[in-house]
Design a protein around this motif. Structure first.
Motif, PDB file in Angstrom:
ATOM      1  N   GLY A 511      22.698 -11.145  26.981  1.00 41.07           N
ATOM      2  CA  GLY A 511      21.648 -13.369  26.517  1.00 41.07           C
ATOM      3  C   GLY A 511      21.804 -13.137  24.846  1.00 41.07           C
ATOM      4  N   PRO A 512      21.052 -13.839  24.512  1.00 48.40           N
ATOM      5  CA  PRO A 512      21.226 -15.160  24.758  1.00 48.40           C
ATOM      6  C   PRO A 512      22.714 -16.141  24.843  1.00 48.40           C
ATOM      7  N   TYR A 513      23.447 -15.455  25.809  1.00 45.99           N
ATOM      8  CA  TYR A 513      24.789 -15.912  25.694  1.00 45.99           C
ATOM      9  C   TYR A 513      24.910 -15.863  27.278  1.00 45.99           C
ATOM     10  N   VAL A 514      26.234 -17.080  27.413  1.00 45.71           N
ATOM     11  CA  VAL A 514      26.646 -17.478  28.919  1.00 45.71           C
ATOM     12  C   VAL A 514      27.960 -17.716  28.756  1.00 45.71           C
ATOM     13  N   PHE A 515      28.777 -17.745  29.440  1.00 49.51           N
ATOM     14  CA  PHE A 515      30.412 -17.275  29.687  1.00 49.51           C
ATOM     15  C   PHE A 515      30.603 -19.198  30.990  1.00 49.51           C
ATOM     16  N   VAL A 516      30.758 -19.671  29.922  1.00 49.77           N
ATOM     17  CA  VAL A 516      31.858 -20.783  31.402  1.00 49.77           C
ATOM     18  C   VAL A 516      33.093 -20.417  31.551  1.00 49.77           C
ATOM     19  N   GLY A 517      33.365 -20.191  32.433  1.00 50.55           N
ATOM     20  CA  GLY A 517      34.997 -19.296  32.945  1.00 50.55           C
ATOM     21  C   GLY A 517      35.732 -20.427  34.357  1.00 50.55           C
ATOM     22  N   GLU A 518      36.771 -20.003  34.494  1.00 49.44           N
ATOM     23  CA  GLU A 518      37.072 -20.223  36.313  1.00 49.44           C
ATOM     24  C   GLU A 518      36.725 -19.499  36.805  1.00 49.44           C
ATOM     25  N   ASP A 519      36.319 -20.691  37.975  1.00 48.64           N
ATOM     26  CA  ASP A 519      35.908 -19.212  40.118  1.00 48.64           C
ATOM     27  C   ASP A 519      36.161 -18.773  39.534  1.00 48.64           C
ATOM     28  N   LEU A 520      37.411 -18.273  39.259  1.00 49.15           N
ATOM     29  CA  LEU A 520      38.300 -16.976  39.732  1.00 49.15           C
ATOM     30  C   LEU A 520      38.647 -15.910  38.839  1.00 49.15           C
ATOM     31  N   THR A 521      38.606 -16.738  37.958  1.00 50.57           N
ATOM     32  CA  THR A 521      38.144 -15.190  36.690  1.00 50.57           C
ATOM     33  C   THR A 521      36.892 -14.394  36.979  1.00 50.57           C
TER      34      THR A 521
END
Length: 636
Positions: A511-521
């Motif tokens: 943190g303090p990072y989060v990744f917003v990506g595809e569910d399968l990825t």
């Protein structure tokens, strides 16, 4: 003859002043000499309720047009079909008007195509420039879909028509070459093979022999259903786990990168089914691409849109902006976004001593105490005795000793019942408390996109130039407009797919990072990390948002796209893609829903149980306040 049974024969004649090409002595008009050949070829594909559009450059007289029209009419009548003839004439005086006139007439012809079951366009000219302009406008104006056909008739030799190969190879088109230099007219019928420079003669025509095939290839063959010659196609792909994975090889003589994943298996199956070979080219900027404000396109979308690439592997999310640049195949898979965050360190809940009993049990216990005290007061009033000692019920609740007068039998019964209830309750509480003190809670704070937006200390990571990024950048309302504002505030950073492992290990894990990506990825990233570390250090949000369909892409109006779409439909309906995804991605579901509580054996620290000391300090403070009030009351 009824109107419903009638077919439509539309003749569009472009009357332009063009340079007269040299002809042999005594040679007649091209359409007049080879009209029977045109009618013979057109008759092989004629169907009821179809239209024929005749396009000439102005060198063909109206008499010849009428004669050939009548010839085709007789051919249709002989086969039991009836046609009615409509002639539309357009006149021009300058070669510079050819483009404008063609565009206008193609627009008119497209309206005819929309009400016809099928269309055959016949272009007659000995001017190679006019043939090229006609083919360009027919393709650009989308006059021809693959079920419609184009037949070009000319006297020009094949060596002078090489510039037509690109357009004719991508259309359901054939070239009819007239040779009457010897005084005996003969026609050769050619087909241009796509993705190659090869032109094949498939038929010939002579007045006394008629039309005859010279190969086993039919007229107007389905060139894209399976390639006649095995061409080399250029395919673009980039890292997109789990669909495409790219690994650099140590082989200096062979390919620098090795591609794997479910989409590469789709590509291998397409190559086998369509009969082509391929080479994979990565985009220079490493992105999927989108349309910029200046009208250009980046990444793989831009390469396919500029026709530098024959097929985009992807898969690519469907957006309206990309649909203006490329054509999509049938959908391969659907996916949506989730939030990937690092799991916090195991913690003991400092208020865990309240957890052994559910909130409803605490409420019932306090209500029972109030009811008990009320009952005791009522019984005392009924028996006309002194006010009872209510403190002993509190002492039993707190597991302290107490006593009761021997002559008050009813009070003994009430107190005995209360002691049994408290005995069972306190033993249950102490047993559960011992168990809960060994439990560690793992915080997973971001379960919804709203949680993420309301925490300004956390930075979101999105993949560079994807359909999702384009979507929130163009949103004008709702939560995704707030994401757009978060980008303007500097709360979003972008990475390429090749940077996922570094991003996951160095940024998201701590943190303090989060990744917003595809569910399968995200599932693949978590599975790979579990394979490396043996533990689940990440979690995904319960909320899934922004769903997209994913497809392959091809250049605009490319006939390769429908052929690929048909086979992709076969693959998805057979369940092959889902099977490949599951077989290629190990441990992809191990950490999908990791536990939020774990049990450990270790000593407790003050930070684990400070909630109890808060209650202790609060009780002493409250007692001190009550003592002060009592002293003050006694003094007054």
């Amino acid at each position: 003859m009824t109107a419903a049974a009638a077919s439509l024969l539309l003749v569009l004649t472009v009357c332009l002043t063009v340079a007269q090409l040299p002809r042999p002595q005594g040679a007649g008009e091209t359409l007049s000499v080879a009209g029977a050949a045109v009618a013979a070829v057109a008759a092989t594909v004629w169907r009821p309720r179809c239209s024929v559009i005749l396009l000439t450059d102005g060198t063909t007289s109206s008499t010849t047009v009428f004669t050939v029209t009548l010839l085709h009419y007789n051919t249709a009548l002989h086969t039991g079909r009836v046609s009615r003839c409509v002639q539309v004439a357009a006149e021009g005086k300058s070669p510079n008007m050819t483009e404008a006139l063609l565009s206008r007439l193609v627009a008119q012809a497209r309206r005819v195509r929309q009400v016809s079951w099928c269309v055959t366009v016949v272009v007659v000219s000995d001017d190679s420039a006019f043939l090229a302009a006609s083919a360009e406008w027919i393709f650009k104006g989308r006059l021809l879909v693959w079920t419609n056909r184009l037949l070009a008739l000319t006297r020009r030799p094949l060596s002078h028509l090489r510039h037509l190969h690109t357009s004719f190879s991508m259309m359901n088109a054939m070239l009819l070459l007239l040779d009457d230099t010897s005084g005996y007219p003969r026609c050769s019928v050619y087909v241009h093979l796509p993705y190659s420079s090869q032109v094949l003669q498939v038929a010939s025509w002579a007045p006394h022999l008629g039309l005859s095939l010279t190969t086993n290839i039919p007229l107007f063959p389905e060139k894209f259903d399976r390639f006649l010659q095995r061409p080399l196609l250029k395919v673009t792909a980039e890292e997109f786990p789990p669909h495409v994975e790219v690994r650099e090889t140590a082989n200096t003589s062979g390919p620098r990168f090795r591609f794997s994943g479910a989409m590469t298996r789709v590509l291998e199956l397409l190559a086998l089914s369509l009969n082509f070979t391929y080479t994979i080219i990565r985009p220079p900027d490493g992105s999927f691409g989108t349309k910029l404000s200046n009208g250009t396109a980046t990444g793989m979308v831009g390469m396919v849109g500029r026709k530098e690439i024959d097929l985009g592997l992807g898969p690519f999310g469907i957006t309206a902006v990309r649909a203006e640049i490329v054509d999509y195949t049938a959908p391969i898979v659907n996916d949506y976004l989730r939030i990937l965050g690092g799991r916090g360190k195991p913690e003991v809940d400092p208020w865990g001593f309240l957890l052994p009993l559910a909130p409803a049990v605490w409420a019932v216990m306090l209500a029972s105490l109030v009811l008990l005290l009320t009952t005791v007061l009522l019984l005392s009033f009924c028996f006309s005795v002194r006010v009872p000692m209510l403190s002993m019920y509190f002492r039993v609740l707190l597991q302290e000793n107490t006593w009761v007068s021997s002559d008050r039998w009813w009070e003994r019964m009430v107190l005995g019942g209360w002691m049994i209830v408290m005995l069972v309750l306190t033993l249950s509480y102490s047993g559960n408390l011992m168990s809960l003190l060994a439990v560690r809670y793992i915080p997973q704070p971001f379960q919804f996109l709203r949680d993420l937006l309301e925490d300004p200390s956390t930075t979101m990571i999105w993949e560079y130039n994807t359909a999702y990024v384009n979507h929130f950048r163009t949103s004008e309302s709702g939560i995704f407009q707030e994401v757009q504002k978060a980008e303007a505030a500097g709360r979003i950073s972008f990475v390429l797919a090749t940077e996922y492992p570094t991003m996951q290990d160095q940024l998201v894990r701590e943190g303090p990072y989060v990744f917003v990506g595809e569910d399968l990825t995200i599932k693949v990233l978590m599975g790979q990390d579990f394979s490396n570390t043996g533990q689940c250090d990440f979690y995904t949000s319960r909320e899934a948002f922004m769903p997209f369909l994913y497809c392959m892409i091809g250049p605009k109006n490319s006939p390769l796209v429908p052929a690929v779409s048909k086979r992709i439909t076969w693959i998805t309906e057979a369940g092959l893609y889902d099977y490949w995804m599951e077989s290629l991605n190990r441990n992809s579901t191990v950490c999908v829903r990791p536990p939020t509580k774990i049990t450990v054996r270790t000593s407790l620290s003050l930070s684990n149980i400070w909630g109890m000391f808060v209650v202790f300090a609060g009780g002493n403070s409250l007692g001190l306040v009550v003592l002060c009030l009592e002293l003050l009351t006694a003094r007054l």
